[in-house]
Design an enzyme around this catalytic site. Structure first.
Site, mmCIF file in Angstrom:
data_model
loop_
_atom_site.group_PDB
_atom_site.id
_atom_site.type_symbol
_atom_site.label_atom_id
_atom_site.label_comp_id
_atom_site.label_asym_id
_atom_site.label_seq_id
_atom_site.Cartn_x
_atom_site.Cartn_y
_atom_site.Cartn_z
ATOM 1 C CD GLU A 93 129.947 -68.709 124.022
ATOM 2 O OE1 GLU A 93 130.526 -67.790 124.372
ATOM 3 O OE2 GLU A 93 130.266 -69.742 125.010
ATOM 4 C CG HIS A 129 139.140 -63.253 121.594
ATOM 5 N ND1 HIS A 129 140.150 -63.422 122.862
ATOM 6 C CD2 HIS A 129 138.267 -63.086 122.473
ATOM 7 C CE1 HIS A 129 139.841 -63.466 123.913
ATOM 8 N NE2 HIS A 129 138.470 -63.003 123.827
#
Length: 316
Positions: free
Chosen positions: A59, A128
């Site tokens: 990321e 998540h």
């Protein structure tokens, strides 16, 4: 026409790419796999690997690539699989993208859109499932939006792509399968909240995945003679204070629903602004309905217990 939230995001990306060759999409699994939430399905076949870029699991790296592309005239859409993973790119978003206009004295801008899934409710466990939108809403130099409806899921993207500065779009995982009948798509104003239900007795303030819950709670409360106004914030930075204050002046009572944890939450910021600006309009203390202060559990019954639900909103 009948449209889904997932389909609206897909169509917004596709039509933006057809309209402007500078628009590119990059992120993990956005190409051949079609996106973790199937939002980019079929785009690789239409636009090719130069504009639909599968990235490594980094990321920090691919958000940095997005910033570089934006600085050099592109209009990148960067997809981060989940808000939890975006923490690996905080340096790029907070220290670079949000600050470059200020640090360059207006010479540079970063017209980049970052999309990410947020929220819980699908048993994806603690790595998540969190709602960290307020972390980004804390940062000057970026806009933060949270589409709660199918129309906004489409309409926020073209408006965000036209913005000269970074825009972060939070898409709640529980909304991807929702659907609505629309006359057609249009651009969304990403500077204003929306009153989703008018009322006179109580203002329910929320955003994203909690909007349907707030509307359900308002319908349930109406059976008992309590007329609720429901405000969908839509824009988390900058907040539309005027819409909030005007509603408080009408109803004189406020409940804020926020899937984030109560401590340091956006709900706390909104509560403070109401207290600072329209305190004497209140007939009762402001109430907050937030997630329990625990990592989001995997077990379904525990996950449901940890999150804001309709019965908790009604009780508040």
């Amino acid at each position: 026409m009948k449209a889904t939230y997932r389909g609206a995001v897909h169509d917004a990306i596709a039509e933006s790419m057809r309209a402007d060759e500078r628009v590119v999409l990059l992120g993990e699994d956005v190409g051949r796999y079609g996106g973790t939430y199937a939002v980019s399905k079929g785009l690789l076949e239409e636009f090719g690997p130069d504009r639909i870029r599968d990235t490594p699991i980094s990321e920090l790296g691919f958000v940095g690539i997005g910033i570089g592309a934006a600085l050099n005239g592109m209009r990148p859409i960067v997809e981060i699989m989940t808000v939890n993973f975006s923490l690996l790119a905080l340096d790029q978003i907070v220290n670079t993208a949000s600050a470059l206009r200020h640090m360059s004295n207006g010479q540079f801008s970063v017209p980049m859109v970052v999309r990410m899934a947020t929220g819980a409710g699908r048993q994806l466990a603690a790595q998540h499932s969190h709602s960290l939108e307020n972390w980004y809403a804390h940062i000057p130099g970026i806009k933060v939006v949270a589409p709660a409806t199918v129309a906004d899921a489409y309409g926020m993207l073209p408006t965000a792509l036209a913005d000269p500065d970074p825009v972060i779009i939070f898409e709640h995982v529980q909304l991807y399968n929702t659907s609505a009948d629309l006359d057609g798509y249009g651009a969304t104003d990403i500077s204003r909240a929306a009153v989703r239900r008018a009322g006179s007795d109580l203002t329910l303030i929320t955003y994203g995945g909690c909007v349907p819950k707030a509307l359900d709670a308002a319908n349930e409360l109406s059976l008992g003679g309590i007329d609720c106004e429901v405000i969908d914030l839509r824009v988390l930075r900058p907040l539309d204070d005027q819409t909030i204050f005007d509603s408080v002046r009408r109803t004189h009572r406020v409940v804020i629903v926020d899937e984030a944890w109560r401590t340091g939450s956006l709900a706390g910021e909104i509560s403070a602004r109401i207290t600072e600006n329209v305190f004497y309009e209140l007939d009762a203390p402001i109430a907050r309905v937030c997630s329990e202060e625990v990592p989001i559990p995997y077990a379904k019954h525990l996950e449901e217990a940890a999150l804001p639900q309709v019965d908790k909103i009604v009780a508040a």
